[in-house]
Design a protein around this motif. Structure first.
Motif: not given
Ligand code: UD1
Ligand code: CA
Length: 453
Positions: A12, A14-15, A17, A54
């Motif tokens: 993913k 996610s960090r 952003k 993802h």
């Protein structure tokens, strides 16, 4: 031996952003996953599999040219789960190399060291010893030093956590065994995931040799989870590239102030001043000098050409011994023959400029074919656009164009013609003709200047 190469890129990220897949973020101007695919493609008999999940559509669309087998992992359940999804596509023999799409600086030479050790009864692991091994899987060895297992950080005992040798994640496993190992994976662990690393203990149990290889440097196995790590790898890559350029005979006035976002090829005795950016494929011939703050994108520059400060060159070809800038802008489709000169505040676009021709100051030359030894005076403009269509300007050899002329295309200026300064040329000028196309000057005697009321 044929080789399946699996590149994991389903995570993913996610960090980061970001609206974009992590593996599409660029290092040295090239998406991380594309760097990995390019490196993987250099291996012999490479059979590429790209695991996406993802933002997988983005990854798939960006990597089409590698014609890798795209394997979807929509609900990622660990690295072992990823390999299981690829399992149906793996060849019966040969070996499978696993790489990560977010570990972009892995070198072909390191992978070759691994493949050289690979055979149907050997598993090759890429490991590294770290002062701070936190977060990584630990390499567990027996008293003889043989690898017996990899234990993930979250599953490790206190004594295992003290191990400094870690799993980089890159491993090469023989297909003859891998299918059975993958089928036997379970998710009974701290993260409830299928760990690819569990195959190590299975290999040890099955009497398969487990050998380890180390990368040449730590950056090769560094992964990117956030933009701070992305920036750190960017610096590392730029530094590596600068060293390679210097080893190949280029002088960099400050190797920490050059950015190569793509591929830069330099001849001997190239000199590059500070803050230059090279994008795409750029080739500089021997003896080329580039001044400070230049930006070159997809272009070739012939031997001994000098490019002065603050020049931008895109999708263009520059001949030998040319003199360009400062503050020149060569837009796409510019072709300069040898010894051409493009001076300050000159913009060119789709312009073929012949040998020894000079456009020295403040001009726009677009959609133009210009012969040799033409002199273009300051402020000359080709009026190539009528508001709807673009038209061509043709200028033959040995033409002299006076300053501040406008050449309204389509128009032809023939061999040896002269254009008077300030002319607006709308009609063909014949060989050796002089064209005046400006209001005639009138002088009035004893002109009384107006006085203030
Ligand atoms: C993994 C290794 C660990 C190693 C570390 C090195 C396992 C179980 N652990 O841990 O031993 O020290 O890498 O960085 O393999 N990915 C998928 N699908 C998934 C899971 C991951 O494609 O289902 C991809 C991720 O996008 C990433 C890579 O695989 O590119 C590694 O995944 P990550 O979750 O970061 O693994 P780690 O827990 O760091
Ligand atoms: Ca990781």
């Amino acid at each position: 031996m044929t080789q399946d190469i699996v590149i994991l890129a389903a995570g993913k990220g996610s960090r980061m952003k970001s609206a974009f897949s992590k593996v599409l973020h660029k290092v040295g101007g090239i998406a991380m996953v594309r760097r990995v695919l390019t490196t993987a493609s250099t291996l012999e008999n490479a059979n590429l599999h790209l695991v996406v999940g993802h933002q997988g559509e983005q990854v798939e669309a960006n990597c089409q040219d590698f014609s890798a087998n795209i394997v979807w992992q929509n609900d990622p359940q660990g690295t072992g789960d990823a390999l299981r999804r690829v399992a149906p596509f793996l060849q019966a023999d040969g070996a499978t190399l696993t790489l990560y799409g977010d570990v972009p600086l892995i070198r072909a030479s390191t992978l070759q060291k691994m493949t050289a050790l690979s055979n149907s009864n050997t598993l090759v692991l890429l490991t590294i010893s770290l002062d701070n091994p936190t977060g990584y899987g630990r390499i567990v060895r027996d008293e003889q030093g043989k690898v017996t297992a990899i234990v993930e950080q979250k599953d490790a005992s206190a004594s295992e956590l003290a191990i400094k040798e870690v799993n980089t994640g890159i491993l090469l496993a023989p297909n003859a065994h891998l299918q059975a190992w993958l089928a036997a994976l379970t998710n009974n662990n701290a993260q409830g995931e299928y760990y690819l690393t569990d195959v190590i203990a299975m290999a040890a149990r099955d009497g398969v040799d487990i050998v380890t290889v180390n990368p040449e440097n730590e950056a090769e196995v560094a992964g990117v989870n956030d933009r701070v790590q992305l920036a750190a790898l960017e610096r590392e890559l730029q530094n590596q590239q600068a060293i390679r350029l210097m080893q190949n005979g280029a002088t960099l006035l400050d190797p920490s102030r050059i950015d190569v976002r793509g591929e830069l090829v330099t001849g001997n005795d190239v000199i590059i001043d500070v803050n230059c950016v090279f994008e795409g494929k750029v080739t500089l011939g021997a003896g080329v000098e580039i001044g400070p703050n230049c930006h070159l994108k997809n272009c070739t520059v012939g031997d001994n050409t000098i490019i002065k400060s603050n020049t931008l060159i895109e999708d263009s070809q520059v001949g030998e011994s040319c003199d360009i800038g400062p503050f020149a802008r060569l837009r796409p489709g510019t072709q300069l023959a040898n010894k051409a000169k493009i001076g300050n505040f000159v913009e060119t676009k789709k312009a073929i400029i012949g040998e020894g021709s000079k456009v020295n100051h403040l001009s726009y030359i677009g959609d133009t074919e210009m012969g040799a030894n033409v002199n273009v005076g300051a402020g000359t403009i080709t009026c190539n656009y009528d508001g709807v269509n673009k038209h061509k300007t043709q200028v033959a050899d040995n033409v002299f164009i006076g300053s501040n002329s406008s050449l309204v295309a389509p128009v032809q200026i023939e061999e040896g013609a002269t254009i008077a300064a300030g002319s607006t040329i709308t009609k063909q000028v014949g060989e050796k003709q002089l064209a005046f196309a400006r209001a005639r000057q009138t002088n009035k005697d004893n002109w009384p200047r107006p006085t203030k009321k």
